[in-house]
Design a protein around this motif. Structure first.
Motif, mmCIF file in Angstrom:
data_model
loop_
_atom_site.group_PDB
_atom_site.id
_atom_site.type_symbol
_atom_site.label_atom_id
_atom_site.label_comp_id
_atom_site.label_asym_id
_atom_site.label_seq_id
_atom_site.Cartn_x
_atom_site.Cartn_y
_atom_site.Cartn_z
ATOM 1 N N HIS A 219 0.855 -1.181 0.000
ATOM 2 C CA HIS A 219 0.000 0.000 0.000
ATOM 3 C C HIS A 219 0.904 1.248 0.000
ATOM 4 O O HIS A 219 1.812 1.346 0.815
ATOM 5 C CB HIS A 219 -0.880 -0.062 1.247
ATOM 6 N N GLY B 291 0.334 4.152 0.936
ATOM 7 C CA GLY B 291 0.164 5.050 2.072
ATOM 8 C C GLY B 291 0.708 4.442 3.353
ATOM 9 O O GLY B 291 1.408 5.097 4.118
ATOM 10 N N GLY B 292 0.397 3.173 3.587
ATOM 11 C CA GLY B 292 0.743 2.550 4.864
ATOM 12 C C GLY B 292 2.203 2.156 4.987
ATOM 13 O O GLY B 292 2.685 1.907 6.090
ATOM 14 N N MET C 297 8.870 4.772 3.514
ATOM 15 C CA MET C 297 9.908 4.680 2.495
ATOM 16 C C MET C 297 10.957 3.636 2.901
ATOM 17 O O MET C 297 11.463 2.889 2.056
ATOM 18 C CB MET C 297 10.578 6.042 2.279
ATOM 19 N N GLU D 19 10.579 0.978 4.698
ATOM 20 C CA GLU D 19 10.078 -0.403 4.673
ATOM 21 C C GLU D 19 9.947 -0.971 3.266
ATOM 22 O O GLU D 19 9.824 -2.178 3.081
ATOM 23 C CB GLU D 19 8.669 -0.449 5.296
ATOM 24 N N ARG D 20 9.916 -0.099 2.272
ATOM 25 C CA ARG D 20 9.514 -0.520 0.929
ATOM 26 C C ARG D 20 10.518 -1.428 0.235
ATOM 27 O O ARG D 20 11.717 -1.303 0.439
ATOM 28 C CB ARG D 20 9.318 0.715 0.042
ATOM 29 N N GLY E 155 0.450 -1.070 8.128
ATOM 30 C CA GLY E 155 1.877 -0.838 7.955
ATOM 31 C C GLY E 155 2.593 -1.564 9.080
ATOM 32 O O GLY E 155 1.959 -2.292 9.861
ATOM 33 N N THR E 156 3.889 -1.383 9.192
ATOM 34 C CA THR E 156 4.645 -2.116 10.220
ATOM 35 C C THR E 156 5.274 -1.196 11.256
ATOM 36 O O THR E 156 6.154 -1.620 12.009
ATOM 37 C CB THR E 156 5.775 -2.951 9.573
ATOM 38 N N VAL E 157 4.828 0.043 11.292
ATOM 39 C CA VAL E 157 5.456 0.988 12.216
ATOM 40 C C VAL E 157 5.289 0.520 13.665
ATOM 41 O O VAL E 157 6.267 0.458 14.435
ATOM 42 C CB VAL E 157 4.875 2.402 12.014
ATOM 43 N N ILE F 167 -3.240 12.863 -0.263
ATOM 44 C CA ILE F 167 -2.546 12.329 -1.443
ATOM 45 C C ILE F 167 -2.556 13.417 -2.503
ATOM 46 O O ILE F 167 -3.622 13.921 -2.852
ATOM 47 C CB ILE F 167 -3.273 11.088 -1.991
ATOM 48 N N ARG G 156 7.508 11.464 7.798
ATOM 49 C CA ARG G 156 6.715 10.307 7.371
ATOM 50 C C ARG G 156 6.123 10.487 5.973
ATOM 51 O O ARG G 156 5.157 9.826 5.611
ATOM 52 C CB ARG G 156 5.585 10.039 8.387
ATOM 53 N N THR H 55 5.607 9.976 2.079
ATOM 54 C CA THR H 55 5.868 8.894 1.124
ATOM 55 C C THR H 55 5.681 9.444 -0.283
ATOM 56 O O THR H 55 4.953 10.409 -0.492
ATOM 57 C CB THR H 55 4.906 7.706 1.317
ATOM 58 N N TRP H 56 6.396 8.833 -1.235
ATOM 59 C CA TRP H 56 6.189 9.182 -2.650
ATOM 60 C C TRP H 56 6.339 7.921 -3.461
ATOM 61 O O TRP H 56 7.166 7.054 -3.155
ATOM 62 C CB TRP H 56 7.110 10.304 -3.123
ATOM 63 N N ARG I 218 2.469 11.863 -0.318
ATOM 64 C CA ARG I 218 1.500 11.957 0.775
ATOM 65 C C ARG I 218 2.172 12.551 1.996
ATOM 66 O O ARG I 218 3.322 12.226 2.313
ATOM 67 C CB ARG I 218 0.999 10.555 1.175
ATOM 68 N N GLY J 222 -1.125 6.881 6.743
ATOM 69 C CA GLY J 222 -0.715 7.027 5.342
ATOM 70 C C GLY J 222 -1.836 6.691 4.380
ATOM 71 O O GLY J 222 -1.830 7.118 3.231
ATOM 72 N N ALA J 223 -2.793 5.919 4.828
ATOM 73 C CA ALA J 223 -3.927 5.536 3.987
ATOM 74 C C ALA J 223 -5.104 6.462 4.249
ATOM 75 O O ALA J 223 -5.184 7.107 5.293
ATOM 76 C CB ALA J 223 -4.322 4.093 4.281
#
Lengths: 399, 399
Positions: free
Chosen positions: A214, A216-217, A220, A222-223, B182-184, B201, B248, B250-251, B277, B345-346
């Motif tokens: 995802h 959003g979730g 950067m 983690e990707r 996510g995994t945060v 977004i 935090r 993301t792109w 985002r 993020g979502a």
């Protein structure tokens, strides 16, 4: 020097242009009604010039000179890309007619499907040198609509005809006249190109596997973004290749496909189609080594795994020095200082014929470098000069 | 502190999981028979808890508390992505049931189609705040199969029902419990996230126009390769964005399409879907300025023309400090040191509800960060802790 009738040559070209006309170009895909009409037109022209015309089991048209040797083989192909130009292929075939009309002892051929509408690739010229098996033909299909080759051949009325084989012992060599399909001659202000060789294409598929997530979730850090790894690899290629390439090497990324390709999803997979071309095997090998090193580096740096698959790694076809000498001698006589030697970046039937006999190619300028498009064109004075040089070179080669 | 029956809460979640079961997840696309079954199931649960259930003209299920205020609104959505997880959306709705069962003065809602099966986007929550016009509904279609929204609503038996509007004056605010996606939290070893805001977004389309050409005939110097210009631009973004982004941000480049996308053709056109985002408008504006500068730089450097089109530039939804304080107070009481604040993020329904009343969100960890996939999961002890914190926070907010 032979008397080439350039008026008849240009008239032939324009007659052929009317078959399958598309705007100012032509649409003659292999085995289409327009294509078959052009093959019949060609057989009539060959007969008028005193050659014995035949069409074979894949549609290659061949006109055999009835007299004593030594002979040259002259030709190219007659079908076109879809909605494409009037000169690509046709020029080399009609030049063959012009040489025969001038009384030169030449056989003329139009090899079927040089344009690769069917996935066998260079069907006519590869078949004529004995490279195409029956099994390969059984498996081949039209790249656009999936029609089996066998069906298309039957529909064109060619089923059951034998496939011709070139008798290399009969010829001093093969001459193919063609448009340049680039702007090298135009930009240099020259009118003729003597081809030194036909580049080999080394075509690769690069697959990068990451983790779809995802957008959003997933932070950067983690990707495992396969698309980003692809961009970084391609940027590294863009930086490294100019340092290892040859003078006329080319390299091209034709496709980048990100999976799933949605705006808010981190791509889990990227597939790249990448190729490079050169006439020199050492240069090709240097580019391959660089590509492999960059992929290893990517795999050390990225959290994605890149793998390299060779789709095809052909051998470059070098032109025959004797025939090149005949062409450049004729060019210098008829157009002093107006020619240069150059590699061919595109593939041609000559690269296959070169495997069994000496072969050479003559380029004339493409206006604006355009080809594979209906606006493709060349000045008539350049077409006329080209066929006169081809005739003079044939005479030298046969001497 | 309210007595939340976590056993009943988990039982409800598992009952709902059985409706439209797909492996260990669920398949309940909006207005499918499974989705409508889950909406009927929800109305029964709401009634059992003493709320007055209704379903509206877009399928949003609403349970109204019969008693005196002040009230809170609690909920999320109940349909799923295709073949997706059991908790996304369902968790926030079932948490609402749990709070109602504990006697808290809450209304519970399941907003229709948060997952965007129909292209109107956030249909239920946007309709409930008065943002969706009839014309927008007339034009909306299913993104997968193209079915008109009106047809799907009629087939689900909802035609002619009024669309509910939220009465913002009735509520102290809106609480939405959700999995992190996510995994945060997992990586930090934490069990709860108090959401500070829902990122906006900013989605862009970048189109690069070059010149389609033959990959053999066209020298590197002559080329106007739109694909290469795209790679260089994306590599420049990759280098520049870390210097201007927020903590935090993301792109993501979700799609790169080269036209025509064939191995031996220099791409004449490239289309890129690129988004970033963040919860902070100044950060978003900084990223936009950087993107625009890189595109200007590309247009100075390259022989291709890049143009930027904004597809959507939403406003981030900031969570209400009062509700955040209630959530963090409850979290610290029930799980000292086991929580943190974080952005989402979502996108979520809360971002729409936040336009008319205070809103806040509580996250529980996603195992492995997985969501939008049938393997999506959260430990039952985290689910149970989450609903207890939500209940305690509701009590604080209502005090």
């Amino acid at each position: 020097m032979p008397e080439i009738d350039t008026q008849a040559f240009l008239r032939d070209l324009h007659e052929l242009r009317a078959i399958g006309r598309y705007r100012t170009g032509v649409h003659r895909p292999t085995y289409s009604p327009q294509d078959m009409e052009s093959r019949r037109w060609l057989m009539q022209r060959l007969e008028e010039c005193g050659l014995a015309p035949t069409i074979d089991g894949v549609g290659t048209v061949f006109g055999r000179h009835p007299g004593e040797g030594p002979h040259l083989l002259v030709g190219s192909h007659i079908e076109s890309q879809n909605e494409a130009g009037w000169l690509d292929g046709a020029l080399g075939v009609v030049a063959g007619i012009a040489l025969a009309r001038a009384g030169l002892p030449v056989d003329v051929c139009a090899f079927a499907d040089e344009e690769g509408h069917f996935d066998v690739g260079f069907l006519g010229s590869r078949s004529a040198i004995g490279e195409v098996t029956e099994a390969e033909m059984d498996a081949s299909r039209n790249r656009t609509d999936g029609t089996p080759l066998r069906e298309a051949i039957a529909a064109a009325g060619l089923a059951g005809l034998p496939r011709m084989r070139l008798d290399s012992g009969r010829y001093r060599g093969f001459l193919e006249m063609h448009i340049e399909q680039g702007t090298v001659l135009e930009e240099a202000g020259l009118r003729l190109g003597i081809v030194t060789g036909i580049v080999a294409i080394w075509q690769w598929r690069i697959v990068i596997e990451g983790q779809q997530d995802h957008a959003g979730g997933t932070t950067m850090a983690e990707r495992r973004d396969a698309g980003l790894a692809a961009v970084r690899l391609l940027a590294a290629i863009d930086e490294a290749f100019p340092k290892v390439c040859g003078e006329r090497s080319t390299w091209t990324t034709g496709r980048i496909a990100l999976d799933p390709g949605a705006p808010s999803i981190i791509p889990g997979r990227a597939e790249i189609l990448f190729q490079f071309r050169d006439v020199s095997v050492p240069v090709l090998e240097r580019m391959e080594a660089t590509l492999r090193a960059l992929i290893r580096e990517s795999n050390r740096r990225e959290r994605c795994k890149a793998t390299l698959e060779a789709i095809s790694c052909a051998t470059p076809a070098l032109c025959d020095p004797g025939l090149m000498g005949a062409l450049s001698g004729a060019a210098e006589t008829l157009c002093p200082g107006g020619w240069q030697t150059m590699p061919s970046g595109a593939g041609h039937d000559a690269q296959n014929v070169a495997k069994i006999m000496p072969a050479a190619m003559l380029f004339v300028p493409s206006i604006g470098g355009i080809s594979h498009h209906w606006t493709e064109d060349t000045k008539e004075e350049d077409l006329a000069l080209g066929v006169r040089v081809l005739g003079a070179a044939a005479e030298r080669a046969l001497a």
